[in-house]
Enzyme design. Structure first.
Site, PDB file in Angstrom:
ATOM      1  CE  LYS A 168      -3.971  -2.189   0.538  1.00 17.58           C
ATOM      2  NZ  LYS A 168      -4.896  -2.348  -0.606  1.00 17.58           N
ATOM      3  CG  HIS A 299     -10.502  -6.324  -5.169  1.00 15.11           C
ATOM      4  ND1 HIS A 299     -11.642  -6.168  -4.431  1.00 15.11           N
ATOM      5  CD2 HIS A 299      -9.479  -5.933  -4.366  1.00 15.11           C
ATOM      6  CE1 HIS A 299     -11.334  -5.694  -3.242  1.00 15.11           C
ATOM      7  NE2 HIS A 299     -10.027  -5.552  -3.171  1.00 15.11           N
TER       8      HIS A 299
END
Ligand SMILES: [Mg+2]
Length: 348
Positions: A168, A299
């Site tokens: 991230k 995803h």
């Protein structure tokens, strides 16, 4: 065969280890579970996950029980696309996006599971497989981890046989991204793939500034650089950057992918089973992307593995670290396909 009953349950509990990305803290394990029963005795099941908001599984359960389920009782469960059309018409006035789509996805997945179980085969066999194993990478670089924590999970991913990891970014200044990405690269080596994910945190100018840096770092893709619905900025950004822009997990329904794909605003599509509308819509989005030679990376994982087995343009299934008691091991950086009937999967 006819659908006789739809049973829905909902539950939510605090996560043992809350994780953070650039825009949110994911601190719940919530699920809405749907079981579709038939007069033949065959049942199909699906489970919709919620990472935030304790009340969401209950709200979704009410939409399914009160609105969607009554519409499909008495229907032939093989008419998966026909049922989808009816449920879209039914929810059109309140909005087919948002939790309406989550509900339709729950029904869609339970129907595919039922169809596989009725025929005694895994769903990838019904879709027509392209491959027998799916390349994977580990999404391990959450923002609540310090550098030592990042190094630990990255090393564990490599030990478990992953050949790529995702980190991230966008939780702080660019210098912080550089430190975090650099630390992970040292652990995984130059040959492993390293992806960065901003979770929609940037505006166009910042996405361009940071994207050039991630590009220079050799990152495999730049995920969700911008707010998901801002198609025009995605198209502008993709023209300026060489690094592929990966996005799609926050787009609802397949129509939302069309403009983005046609405009050249996405280099890798990443539909989410819940928000895209289930197995059927993910499969159709994947085929639409394939028509434009755009790769597909899911995803999340779970039941998505059946779609990934079938699509010609699959590149990756997303995964977390394997649990300590994992029933399977990765083979050459890939998940093998499950062989149980229905929508069984390894990494739900
Ligand atoms: Mg993401």
């Amino acid at each position: 065969m006819k659908i006789t009953k739809v049973e829905v349950t909902a539950a939510s509990e605090a996560k043992g280890h809350a994780v953070r990305d650039a825009i949110q803290l994911l601190d719940r394990n919530g699920h809405t579970t749907v079981t579709i029963e038939t007069d033949d005795g065959v049942t199909g099941r699906s489970r919709i996950y919620f990472g935030r908001e304790a009340s969401s599984p209950d709200v979704l359960a009410m939409i399914i029980e009160r609105q969607l389920a009554p519409e499909i009782i008495g229907e032939d469960p093989a008419f998966i696309r026909g049922i989808r059309s009816r449920l879209r018409s039914l929810t059109d006035y309140q909005g087919t996006q948002g939790l309406s789509t989550f509900g339709m996805a729950a029904i869609d997945q339970a129907l595919w599971d039922l169809q596989g179980k009725a025929l005694g085969v895994p769903v990838w066999r019904l879709l027509g497989a392209q491959r027998s194993a799916i390349p994977t990478y580990a999404m391990v670089g959450w923002l609540e981890l310090d550098i030592a924590g990042l190094e630990r999970v990255s090393a564990k991913a490599m030990e478990q046989g992953f050949r790529g990891v995702k980190v991230k970014v966008g939780g702080g200044p660019l210098s912080e991204d550089l430190e975090r990405v650099g630390a992970v690269r040292k652990i995984i080596g130059d040959d492993a793939a390293l992806m960065v994910d901003a979770n929609q945190a940037f505006d166009y100018t910042e996405a361009l500034r940071r994207g050039r840096v991630y590009e220079d770092l050799g990152c495999r893709w730049f995920e969700e650089p911008l707010p998901a619905a801002d198609t025009a900025s995605h198209i502008k950004l993709a023209e300026k950057l060489d690094i592929p822009i990966a996005t799609g997990e926050n787009r609802y329904g397949q129509a939302s992918f069309r403009e983005l794909i046609e405009g050249g605003g996405v280099g890798i599509v990443q539909p989410d089973l819940r928000r895209a509308g289930g197995i059927t819509d993910c499969y159709e989005i994947g085929l639409m992307a394939a028509g434009f030679n755009i790769p597909y990376a899911s995803h999340g994982g779970g039941a998505h593995i059946h779609v990934l087995a079938a699509l010609p343009n699959t590149i990756y299934v997303e995964s977390g670290l394997l649990p300590d008691n994992s029933p399977i091991s990765l083979i050459d950086g890939c998940y093998p396909l499950p062989d149980q009937p229905g929508l069984a999967s390894w990494n739900d």
